[in-house]
Enzyme design. Structure first.
Site, PDB file in Angstrom:
ATOM      1  N   SER A  37     -35.361  36.103  49.183  1.00 61.69           N
ATOM      2  CA  SER A  37     -35.345  35.815  47.753  1.00 61.69           C
ATOM      3  C   SER A  37     -35.870  34.412  47.509  1.00 61.69           C
ATOM      4  O   SER A  37     -35.726  33.518  48.360  1.00 61.69           O
ATOM      5  CB  SER A  37     -33.889  35.897  47.276  1.00 61.69           C
ATOM      6  N   TYR A  91     -24.300  33.829  48.011  1.00 57.54           N
ATOM      7  CA  TYR A  91     -25.362  34.845  48.152  1.00 57.54           C
ATOM      8  C   TYR A  91     -26.647  34.178  48.659  1.00 57.54           C
ATOM      9  O   TYR A  91     -27.263  34.634  49.632  1.00 57.54           O
ATOM     10  CB  TYR A  91     -25.620  35.546  46.811  1.00 57.54           C
ATOM     11  N   PHE A  94     -39.364  37.227  43.830  1.00 57.24           N
ATOM     12  CA  PHE A  94     -39.024  36.457  42.634  1.00 57.24           C
ATOM     13  C   PHE A  94     -38.131  37.354  41.760  1.00 57.24           C
ATOM     14  O   PHE A  94     -37.110  37.806  42.256  1.00 57.24           O
ATOM     15  CB  PHE A  94     -40.289  35.856  42.010  1.00 57.24           C
ATOM     16  N   ASN A  95     -38.449  37.655  40.512  1.00 56.34           N
ATOM     17  CA  ASN A  95     -37.485  38.427  39.704  1.00 56.34           C
ATOM     18  C   ASN A  95     -37.947  39.873  39.524  1.00 56.34           C
ATOM     19  O   ASN A  95     -38.728  40.162  38.612  1.00 56.34           O
ATOM     20  CB  ASN A  95     -37.290  37.777  38.332  1.00 56.34           C
ATOM     21  N   ASP A  99     -22.996  52.538  57.445  1.00 63.44           N
ATOM     22  CA  ASP A  99     -22.829  51.105  57.194  1.00 63.44           C
ATOM     23  C   ASP A  99     -23.593  50.344  58.276  1.00 63.44           C
ATOM     24  O   ASP A  99     -23.393  50.613  59.472  1.00 63.44           O
ATOM     25  CB  ASP A  99     -21.335  50.762  57.239  1.00 63.44           C
ATOM     26  N   ARG A 155     -26.536  28.731  31.006  1.00 64.29           N
ATOM     27  CA  ARG A 155     -25.656  29.358  31.999  1.00 64.29           C
ATOM     28  C   ARG A 155     -25.581  28.417  33.206  1.00 64.29           C
ATOM     29  O   ARG A 155     -26.641  28.024  33.738  1.00 64.29           O
ATOM     30  CB  ARG A 155     -26.252  30.716  32.402  1.00 64.29           C
ATOM     31  N   LYS A 180     -28.999  34.532  52.326  1.00 61.85           N
ATOM     32  CA  LYS A 180     -30.445  34.758  52.508  1.00 61.85           C
ATOM     33  C   LYS A 180     -31.035  33.687  53.431  1.00 61.85           C
ATOM     34  O   LYS A 180     -31.846  33.977  54.302  1.00 61.85           O
ATOM     35  CB  LYS A 180     -31.168  34.768  51.153  1.00 61.85           C
ATOM     36  N   LYS A 212     -25.647  41.629  46.478  1.00 57.46           N
ATOM     37  CA  LYS A 212     -26.645  40.743  45.856  1.00 57.46           C
ATOM     38  C   LYS A 212     -26.219  40.067  44.557  1.00 57.46           C
ATOM     39  O   LYS A 212     -27.063  39.450  43.903  1.00 57.46           O
ATOM     40  CB  LYS A 212     -27.921  41.542  45.607  1.00 57.46           C
ATOM     41  N   LEU A 223     -23.819  53.526  50.506  1.00 57.31           N
ATOM     42  CA  LEU A 223     -23.572  53.944  49.115  1.00 57.31           C
ATOM     43  C   LEU A 223     -22.555  53.050  48.399  1.00 57.31           C
ATOM     44  O   LEU A 223     -21.948  53.475  47.425  1.00 57.31           O
ATOM     45  CB  LEU A 223     -23.130  55.422  49.050  1.00 57.31           C
TER      46      LEU A 223
HETATM   47  P1  NAD Z   1     -29.061  47.260  45.413  1.00 61.80           P
HETATM   48  O1  NAD Z   1     -27.631  46.846  45.359  1.00 61.80           O
HETATM   49  O2  NAD Z   1     -29.582  48.169  44.365  1.00 61.80           O
HETATM   50  O3  NAD Z   1     -29.377  47.916  46.827  1.00 61.80           O
HETATM   51  C1  NAD Z   1     -28.746  47.519  48.018  1.00 61.80           C
HETATM   52  C2  NAD Z   1     -28.359  48.783  48.762  1.00 61.80           C
HETATM   53  O4  NAD Z   1     -27.754  48.419  49.996  1.00 61.80           O
HETATM   54  C3  NAD Z   1     -27.332  49.624  48.001  1.00 61.80           C
HETATM   55  O5  NAD Z   1     -27.767  50.965  47.955  1.00 61.80           O
HETATM   56  C4  NAD Z   1     -26.048  49.483  48.830  1.00 61.80           C
HETATM   57  O6  NAD Z   1     -25.257  50.664  48.758  1.00 61.80           O
HETATM   58  C5  NAD Z   1     -26.605  49.216  50.213  1.00 61.80           C
HETATM   59  N1  NAD Z   1     -25.754  48.439  51.118  1.00 61.80           N
HETATM   60  C6  NAD Z   1     -25.152  47.239  50.905  1.00 61.80           C
HETATM   61  N2  NAD Z   1     -24.502  46.844  52.013  1.00 61.80           N
HETATM   62  C7  NAD Z   1     -24.708  47.810  52.955  1.00 61.80           C
HETATM   63  C8  NAD Z   1     -24.312  47.977  54.304  1.00 61.80           C
HETATM   64  N3  NAD Z   1     -23.523  47.085  54.929  1.00 61.80           N
HETATM   65  N4  NAD Z   1     -24.728  49.074  54.971  1.00 61.80           N
HETATM   66  C9  NAD Z   1     -25.495  50.014  54.359  1.00 61.80           C
HETATM   67  N5  NAD Z   1     -25.883  49.918  53.084  1.00 61.80           N
HETATM   68  C10 NAD Z   1     -25.498  48.826  52.392  1.00 61.80           C
HETATM   69  O7  NAD Z   1     -29.925  45.916  45.468  1.00 61.80           O
HETATM   70  P2  NAD Z   1     -31.498  45.701  45.322  1.00 61.80           P
HETATM   71  O8  NAD Z   1     -31.754  44.990  44.052  1.00 61.80           O
HETATM   72  O9  NAD Z   1     -32.222  46.949  45.634  1.00 61.80           O
HETATM   73  O10 NAD Z   1     -31.718  44.644  46.477  1.00 61.80           O
HETATM   74  C11 NAD Z   1     -32.231  45.010  47.755  1.00 61.80           C
HETATM   75  C12 NAD Z   1     -32.378  43.763  48.601  1.00 61.80           C
HETATM   76  O11 NAD Z   1     -33.263  42.856  47.949  1.00 61.80           O
HETATM   77  C13 NAD Z   1     -31.088  43.002  48.849  1.00 61.80           C
HETATM   78  O12 NAD Z   1     -31.128  42.491  50.149  1.00 61.80           O
HETATM   79  C14 NAD Z   1     -31.160  41.865  47.829  1.00 61.80           C
HETATM   80  O13 NAD Z   1     -30.407  40.764  48.240  1.00 61.80           O
HETATM   81  C15 NAD Z   1     -32.635  41.570  47.847  1.00 61.80           C
HETATM   82  N6  NAD Z   1     -33.105  40.911  46.630  1.00 61.80           N
HETATM   83  C16 NAD Z   1     -32.911  41.514  45.420  1.00 61.80           C
HETATM   84  C17 NAD Z   1     -33.352  40.874  44.258  1.00 61.80           C
HETATM   85  C18 NAD Z   1     -33.140  41.506  42.906  1.00 61.80           C
HETATM   86  O14 NAD Z   1     -33.329  40.812  41.910  1.00 61.80           O
HETATM   87  N7  NAD Z   1     -32.791  42.770  42.797  1.00 61.80           N
HETATM   88  C19 NAD Z   1     -34.000  39.633  44.340  1.00 61.80           C
HETATM   89  C20 NAD Z   1     -34.186  39.052  45.598  1.00 61.80           C
HETATM   90  C21 NAD Z   1     -33.748  39.710  46.744  1.00 61.80           C
HETATM   91  C1  UD1 Z   2     -30.730  35.638  39.679  1.00 55.39           C
HETATM   92  C2  UD1 Z   2     -30.454  34.963  40.986  1.00 55.39           C
HETATM   93  C3  UD1 Z   2     -31.378  35.467  42.048  1.00 55.39           C
HETATM   94  C4  UD1 Z   2     -31.311  36.965  42.124  1.00 55.39           C
HETATM   95  C5  UD1 Z   2     -31.627  37.548  40.746  1.00 55.39           C
HETATM   96  C6  UD1 Z   2     -31.491  39.033  40.748  1.00 55.39           C
HETATM   97  C7  UD1 Z   2     -29.638  32.702  40.544  1.00 55.39           C
HETATM   98  C8  UD1 Z   2     -29.947  31.244  40.576  1.00 55.39           C
HETATM   99  N1  UD1 Z   2     -30.627  33.526  40.886  1.00 55.39           N
HETATM  100  O1  UD1 Z   2     -32.000  35.177  39.228  1.00 55.39           O
HETATM  101  O2  UD1 Z   2     -31.014  34.938  43.292  1.00 55.39           O
HETATM  102  O3  UD1 Z   2     -32.249  37.408  43.065  1.00 55.39           O
HETATM  103  O4  UD1 Z   2     -30.700  37.018  39.794  1.00 55.39           O
HETATM  104  O5  UD1 Z   2     -30.197  39.441  41.061  1.00 55.39           O
HETATM  105  O6  UD1 Z   2     -28.556  33.105  40.204  1.00 55.39           O
HETATM  106  N2  UD1 Z   2     -30.452  35.409  30.878  1.00 55.39           N
HETATM  107  C9  UD1 Z   2     -30.078  35.383  29.534  1.00 55.39           C
HETATM  108  N3  UD1 Z   2     -29.179  36.303  29.103  1.00 55.39           N
HETATM  109  C10 UD1 Z   2     -28.632  37.240  29.940  1.00 55.39           C
HETATM  110  C11 UD1 Z   2     -29.022  37.258  31.304  1.00 55.39           C
HETATM  111  C12 UD1 Z   2     -29.943  36.310  31.743  1.00 55.39           C
HETATM  112  O7  UD1 Z   2     -30.548  34.549  28.750  1.00 55.39           O
HETATM  113  O8  UD1 Z   2     -27.789  38.036  29.482  1.00 55.39           O
HETATM  114  C13 UD1 Z   2     -31.451  34.413  31.338  1.00 55.39           C
HETATM  115  C14 UD1 Z   2     -30.912  33.525  32.444  1.00 55.39           C
HETATM  116  O9  UD1 Z   2     -30.278  32.415  31.880  1.00 55.39           O
HETATM  117  C15 UD1 Z   2     -32.201  33.173  33.190  1.00 55.39           C
HETATM  118  C16 UD1 Z   2     -33.106  34.395  32.981  1.00 55.39           C
HETATM  119  O10 UD1 Z   2     -32.544  35.121  31.885  1.00 55.39           O
HETATM  120  O11 UD1 Z   2     -32.789  32.078  32.573  1.00 55.39           O
HETATM  121  C17 UD1 Z   2     -33.166  35.311  34.185  1.00 55.39           C
HETATM  122  O12 UD1 Z   2     -31.825  35.584  34.601  1.00 55.39           O
HETATM  123  P1  UD1 Z   2     -31.467  36.694  35.684  1.00 55.39           P
HETATM  124  O13 UD1 Z   2     -32.109  37.984  35.331  1.00 55.39           O
HETATM  125  O14 UD1 Z   2     -29.995  36.672  35.894  1.00 55.39           O
HETATM  126  O15 UD1 Z   2     -32.217  36.201  37.007  1.00 55.39           O
HETATM  127  P2  UD1 Z   2     -32.170  34.763  37.725  1.00 55.39           P
HETATM  128  O16 UD1 Z   2     -31.021  33.959  37.297  1.00 55.39           O
HETATM  129  O17 UD1 Z   2     -33.521  34.153  37.607  1.00 55.39           O
END
Ligand code: NAD
Ligand code: UD1
Length: 339
Positions: A125, A150, A179-180, A58, A294, A154, A85, A33
């Protein structure tokens, strides 16, 4: 199957728990959490009619994991989401990122080995590709130096999994390279809850539309793309969640081993296109202005997801419009709760 979902109350984890329950699997969640809260379990119950077993645990705590595996001796597989993350935060707190993200994976793998659970799906990722050449990116695209601590976690986690599989032929590990991920469950009952000012694009867009932020800053309109703004592969979180169910089912039918898949739509959407589509489909207003690029952003990236389609039988199905509407529905839900 009975599945342990670490990080299961987080953004992607909670959507995956919903897909798993709806596909008939049983779920045990372990989450400390640190970036989510228990109220997510109410959302999961409201959607599925089921309450998954939950442990506030944890993943770096080996004794707690041992207790969990002892209480659930029939676990078939683990989906490991638990990680920190935030890219910017990882620059400020690299040691916290290495300790948590690497520590949790290593501890979990050791516990799995001790309790003879030998299937794991790992949240990776597209950041592992660093600054790639021309899109789309395939799984064969080279792994480039990570651009943040970060991203390095990965890459290192993927290496740890490969080494573990190499040493233990009964272990199966699949890394899904997201991806995103954007959007929320269609019910509007679970979604992404950024802490503080959102760093990612869509949460900033929805908070601006809700009047929480004054205006969106679009970082850069001088990239070599058709409208000058960056291009990304935005994927609906429920489509992404479903990929985990497909990966687990695939693992049961193929020899143990290490596999990686790109999980994206295969379509590039520019930042400006996303903002315009959001305004058009929701009718909300999103004031924005252009700002300088950025630091660290790459101009364009999108996935070639064809391997996942061929081998996992998975592909994304949601349109950008429905994805953006789902995010808006979720934003309205949390804004109402906070009133
Ligand atoms: P999130 O922060 O919403 O979820 C992560 C969860 O893990 C949280 O609930 C947090 O409380 C829990 N957590 C963190 N460390 C922990 C630990 N040591 N033990 C137990 N629980 C722990 O993030 P998310 O967006 O759901 O991401 C999930 C996974 O996907 C992560 O590994 C993240 O790196 C990966 N990922 C996310 C994105 C994205 O854009 N959201 C993109 C690529 C990869
Ligand atoms: C980033 C991370 C990626 C991670 C993802 C989700 C990098 C290089 N990549 O992706 O590893 O998995 O976030 O956490 O950091 N943007 C704006 N205005 C804003 C916010 C974003 O213009 O206020 C633009 C950014 O410049 C980018 C695009 O939107 O071009 C997407 O940004 P974002 O959502 O942060 O994702 P990534 O940077 O692609």
């Amino acid at each position: 199957m009975e599945i342990l979902v670490t990080g299961g109350t987080g953004y992607i984890g909670s959507h995956t728990v919903v897909e798993l329950l709806q596909a008939g699997h049983s779920v045990v969640i372990a989450d400390n959490l640190c970036h989510s809260d228990r109220s997510v379990l109410d959302g999961i119950r409201a959607i599925t009619g089921q309450i998954p077993v939950f442990y506030e645990t944890d993943c770096c705590d080996r004794a707690a994991l041992d207790r969990l595996f002892q209480r659930h001796p029939k676990l078939d597989a683990v989906i490991h989401f638990a990680a920190l993350k935030a890219v910017n935060e990882s620059e400020l707190l690299p040691l916290a990122y290495y300790a948590n993200n690497l520590g949790a994976l290593v501890t979990l793998l050791q516990a799995m080995q001790a309790h003879r659970v030998n299937q794991i799906v790992f949240s990776s990722s597209c950041t592992v590709y660093g600054t790639p050449g021309n899109p789309p990116v395939t799984e064969q695209s080279p792994i480039q130096p990570a651009t943040s601590p970060y991203g390095a976690t990965k890459q290192m986690c993927e290496r740890i999994l490969q080494d573990a599989v190499h040493a233990d032929p009964s272990l199966s590990a699949t890394a899904l390279r997201y991806f995103n991920p954007i959007g929320a469950h269609e019910s509007g009952l679970i979604g992404e809850k950024p802490q503080g000012v959102p760093q990612n694009l869509l949460p900033y867009v929805t908070e601006t539309a809700a009047g929480i932020r004054r205006e969106l800053r679009i970082f850069g309109n001088d990239y070599p793309t058709p409208d000058g703004t960056c291009i990304r592969d935005f994927i609906h979180v429920s489509d992404l969640a479903r990929a985990h169910v497909c990966a687990l089912e695939h693992m049961r039918h193929v020899p143990a081993g290490w596999r990686t898949y790109n999980i994206g739509t295969g379509r590039g959407t520019s930042v400006r296109e996303l903002v315009d589509t959001f305004i058009r489909t929701t009718g909300a207003s999103v004031p924005f202005r252009y700002e300088a690029r950025r630091p660290g952003d790459i101009g364009q990236i999108w996935a070639d997801p064809s391997l996942a389609e061929r081998e996992l039988g998975w592909k994304s199905v949601k349109t950008l419009e429905e994805t953006l509407l789902s995010a808006w529905r979720w934003q309205q839900h949390i804004t109402n709760l906070e009133k």
